[in-house]
Motif scaffolding. Structure first.
Motif, PDB file in Angstrom:
ATOM      1  N   ASN A  13       0.837  -1.200   0.000  1.00 58.87           N
ATOM      2  CA  ASN A  13       0.000   0.000   0.000  1.00 58.87           C
ATOM      3  C   ASN A  13       0.871   1.249   0.000  1.00 58.87           C
ATOM      4  OD1 ASN A  13       1.006  -0.107   2.573  1.00 58.87           O
ATOM      5  ND2 ASN A  13      -0.918   0.325   3.594  1.00 58.87           N
ATOM      6  N   LYS A  14       2.059   1.150  -0.553  1.00 61.23           N
ATOM      7  CA  LYS A  14       3.013   2.255  -0.496  1.00 61.23           C
ATOM      8  C   LYS A  14       2.686   3.388  -1.459  1.00 61.23           C
ATOM      9  CE  LYS A  14       6.716  -0.506   1.286  1.00 61.23           C
ATOM     10  NZ  LYS A  14       8.146  -0.732   1.345  1.00 61.23           N
ATOM     11  N   MET A  15       1.882   3.127  -2.475  1.00 59.04           N
ATOM     12  CA  MET A  15       1.516   4.175  -3.421  1.00 59.04           C
ATOM     13  C   MET A  15       0.306   4.945  -2.906  1.00 59.04           C
ATOM     14  SD  MET A  15       1.991   2.026  -6.920  1.00 59.04           S
ATOM     15  CE  MET A  15       1.546   0.471  -6.209  1.00 59.04           C
ATOM     16  N   ASN A  16       0.154   6.163  -3.389  1.00 63.47           N
ATOM     17  CA  ASN A  16      -0.976   6.989  -2.990  1.00 63.47           C
ATOM     18  C   ASN A  16      -2.220   6.549  -3.754  1.00 63.47           C
ATOM     19  OD1 ASN A  16      -2.349   9.055  -1.687  1.00 63.47           O
ATOM     20  ND2 ASN A  16      -1.899  10.520  -3.310  1.00 63.47           N
ATOM     21  N   LYS A  17      -3.269   6.176  -3.029  1.00 64.12           N
ATOM     22  CA  LYS A  17      -4.557   5.757  -3.590  1.00 64.12           C
ATOM     23  C   LYS A  17      -4.470   4.486  -4.433  1.00 64.12           C
ATOM     24  CE  LYS A  17      -6.521  10.371  -3.602  1.00 64.12           C
ATOM     25  NZ  LYS A  17      -7.194  11.400  -4.387  1.00 64.12           N
ATOM     26  N   THR A  18      -3.433   3.684  -4.245  1.00 67.70           N
ATOM     27  CA  THR A  18      -3.278   2.435  -4.995  1.00 67.70           C
ATOM     28  C   THR A  18      -2.788   1.339  -4.060  1.00 67.70           C
ATOM     29  OG1 THR A  18      -2.704   3.678  -6.984  1.00 67.70           O
ATOM     30  CG2 THR A  18      -2.163   1.347  -6.971  1.00 67.70           C
ATOM     31  N   ALA A  44      -5.020  -2.026  -7.658  1.00 65.11           N
ATOM     32  CA  ALA A  44      -6.406  -1.622  -7.445  1.00 65.11           C
ATOM     33  C   ALA A  44      -6.462  -0.213  -6.876  1.00 65.11           C
ATOM     34  CB  ALA A  44      -7.099  -2.593  -6.492  1.00 65.11           C
ATOM     35  N   ASP A  45      -7.525   0.499  -7.200  1.00 65.39           N
ATOM     36  CA  ASP A  45      -7.738   1.868  -6.741  1.00 65.39           C
ATOM     37  C   ASP A  45      -8.307   1.858  -5.322  1.00 65.39           C
ATOM     38  OD1 ASP A  45      -7.859   4.724  -7.136  1.00 65.39           O
ATOM     39  OD2 ASP A  45     -10.036   4.499  -7.246  1.00 65.39           O
ATOM     40  N   ASP A  46      -7.592   2.471  -4.393  1.00 66.47           N
ATOM     41  CA  ASP A  46      -8.027   2.627  -3.000  1.00 66.47           C
ATOM     42  C   ASP A  46      -8.137   4.122  -2.742  1.00 66.47           C
ATOM     43  OD1 ASP A  46      -8.514   2.471  -0.297  1.00 66.47           O
ATOM     44  OD2 ASP A  46      -6.495   1.845   0.245  1.00 66.47           O
ATOM     45  N   THR A  47      -9.284   4.707  -3.072  1.00 61.54           N
ATOM     46  CA  THR A  47      -9.458   6.149  -3.085  1.00 61.54           C
ATOM     47  C   THR A  47      -9.142   6.815  -1.748  1.00 61.54           C
ATOM     48  OG1 THR A  47     -11.223   5.777  -4.679  1.00 61.54           O
ATOM     49  CG2 THR A  47     -11.042   7.971  -3.780  1.00 61.54           C
ATOM     50  N   PHE A  48      -9.504   6.179  -0.644  1.00 59.06           N
ATOM     51  CA  PHE A  48      -9.347   6.812   0.672  1.00 59.06           C
ATOM     52  C   PHE A  48      -8.136   6.301   1.459  1.00 59.06           C
ATOM     53  CE2 PHE A  48     -13.904   6.787  -0.377  1.00 59.06           C
ATOM     54  CZ  PHE A  48     -14.077   8.165  -0.533  1.00 59.06           C
ATOM     55  N   ASN A  49      -7.254   5.534   0.827  1.00 56.13           N
ATOM     56  CA  ASN A  49      -6.062   4.981   1.477  1.00 56.13           C
ATOM     57  C   ASN A  49      -6.408   4.267   2.781  1.00 56.13           C
ATOM     58  OD1 ASN A  49      -4.102   5.782  -0.430  1.00 56.13           O
ATOM     59  ND2 ASN A  49      -4.121   7.848   0.391  1.00 56.13           N
ATOM     60  N   GLN A  50      -7.441   3.420   2.755  1.00 53.70           N
ATOM     61  CA  GLN A  50      -7.914   2.769   3.976  1.00 53.70           C
ATOM     62  C   GLN A  50      -7.323   1.395   4.215  1.00 53.70           C
ATOM     63  OE1 GLN A  50     -12.128   2.576   3.496  1.00 53.70           O
ATOM     64  NE2 GLN A  50     -12.048   1.272   1.692  1.00 53.70           N
ATOM     65  N   CYS A  51      -6.694   0.790   3.223  1.00 48.54           N
ATOM     66  CA  CYS A  51      -6.197  -0.581   3.352  1.00 48.54           C
ATOM     67  C   CYS A  51      -4.774  -0.618   3.903  1.00 48.54           C
ATOM     68  CB  CYS A  51      -6.223  -1.283   2.009  1.00 48.54           C
ATOM     69  SG  CYS A  51      -7.875  -1.539   1.392  1.00 48.54           S
ATOM     70  N   LYS A  52      -4.496  -1.674   4.654  1.00 53.85           N
ATOM     71  CA  LYS A  52      -3.170  -1.930   5.180  1.00 53.85           C
ATOM     72  C   LYS A  52      -2.688  -3.290   4.669  1.00 53.85           C
ATOM     73  CE  LYS A  52      -3.957   0.662   9.436  1.00 53.85           C
ATOM     74  NZ  LYS A  52      -5.204   1.261   9.021  1.00 53.85           N
ATOM     75  N   ILE A  53      -1.403  -3.537   4.782  1.00 54.79           N
ATOM     76  CA  ILE A  53      -0.844  -4.808   4.326  1.00 54.79           C
ATOM     77  C   ILE A  53      -1.432  -5.935   5.160  1.00 54.79           C
ATOM     78  CG2 ILE A  53       1.281  -6.157   4.135  1.00 54.79           C
ATOM     79  CD1 ILE A  53       2.727  -3.539   3.538  1.00 54.79           C
ATOM     80  N   GLY A  54      -1.887  -6.997   4.496  1.00 50.46           N
ATOM     81  CA  GLY A  54      -2.472  -8.152   5.171  1.00 50.46           C
ATOM     82  C   GLY A  54      -3.989  -8.141   5.202  1.00 50.46           C
ATOM     83  N   ASP A  55      -4.617  -7.034   4.832  1.00 49.31           N
ATOM     84  CA  ASP A  55      -6.082  -6.968   4.807  1.00 49.31           C
ATOM     85  C   ASP A  55      -6.633  -7.847   3.697  1.00 49.31           C
ATOM     86  OD1 ASP A  55      -5.914  -5.124   6.819  1.00 49.31           O
ATOM     87  OD2 ASP A  55      -6.527  -3.402   5.619  1.00 49.31           O
ATOM     88  N   ILE A  56      -7.803  -8.409   3.921  1.00 47.35           N
ATOM     89  CA  ILE A  56      -8.493  -9.176   2.892  1.00 47.35           C
ATOM     90  C   ILE A  56      -9.544  -8.261   2.273  1.00 47.35           C
ATOM     91  CG2 ILE A  56      -9.935 -11.190   2.424  1.00 47.35           C
ATOM     92  CD1 ILE A  56      -8.564 -12.531   4.833  1.00 47.35           C
ATOM     93  N   ILE A  77     -12.988  -6.611   3.580  1.00 47.14           N
ATOM     94  CA  ILE A  77     -13.652  -7.746   4.238  1.00 47.14           C
ATOM     95  C   ILE A  77     -13.122  -7.955   5.648  1.00 47.14           C
ATOM     96  CG2 ILE A  77     -14.003 -10.246   4.142  1.00 47.14           C
ATOM     97  CD1 ILE A  77     -13.966  -9.975   1.091  1.00 47.14           C
ATOM     98  N   LYS A  78     -11.795  -8.001   5.794  1.00 48.49           N
ATOM     99  CA  LYS A  78     -11.222  -8.276   7.104  1.00 48.49           C
ATOM    100  C   LYS A  78      -9.933  -7.475   7.257  1.00 48.49           C
ATOM    101  CE  LYS A  78      -9.689 -12.123   9.988  1.00 48.49           C
ATOM    102  NZ  LYS A  78      -9.371 -13.553  10.006  1.00 48.49           N
ATOM    103  N   THR A  79      -9.810  -6.770   8.378  1.00 51.07           N
ATOM    104  CA  THR A  79      -8.588  -6.016   8.619  1.00 51.07           C
ATOM    105  C   THR A  79      -7.626  -6.852   9.444  1.00 51.07           C
ATOM    106  OG1 THR A  79      -9.507  -5.025  10.604  1.00 51.07           O
ATOM    107  CG2 THR A  79      -9.780  -3.800   8.551  1.00 51.07           C
ATOM    108  N   LYS A  80      -6.362  -6.548   9.300  1.00 50.02           N
ATOM    109  CA  LYS A  80      -5.343  -7.308  10.018  1.00 50.02           C
ATOM    110  C   LYS A  80      -5.205  -6.800  11.424  1.00 50.02           C
ATOM    111  CE  LYS A  80      -0.645  -8.852   9.813  1.00 50.02           C
ATOM    112  NZ  LYS A  80       0.623  -8.763   9.180  1.00 50.02           N
TER     113      LYS A  80
END
Length: 80
Positions: A13-18, A44-56, A77-80
């Motif tokens: 998730n190191k890129m901005n919004k990606t 994939a496009d992550d508009t709000f930068n909400q995902c972290k590494i390991g999330d499903i 679906i599931k956060t780490k």
């Protein structure tokens, strides 16, 4: 025609919004019929930068957003 949807694990998730999502699938070898695990990585496009590494996450195919980004985040679906 319905758009493809798939579920995978966030590996970057190191890129901005990606995010980069790794999707595993099992297929049978054409000749030997042995089950093989294959992996694909999708940008994939992550508009709000909400995902972290390991999330499903659940992603959906969309129009090309950049050179490599052709998927968008549908649901966390599931956060780490």
């Amino acid at each position: 025609m319905p758009k493809k949807e798939t579920v995978g694990i966030v590996v970057s998730n190191k890129m901005n919004k990606t995010i980069i999502v790794m999707v595993k699938k099992q297929i049978a070898h054409k000749k030997y019929k042995k089950i093989i695990a294959k992996t694909n990585k999708y940008y994939a496009d992550d508009t709000f930068n909400q995902c972290k590494i390991g999330d499903i996450v659940k992603i959906q195919e969309t129009r090309p957003l950049s050179k490599y980004k052709h998927w968008k985040l549908i649901k966390l679906i599931k956060t780490k």
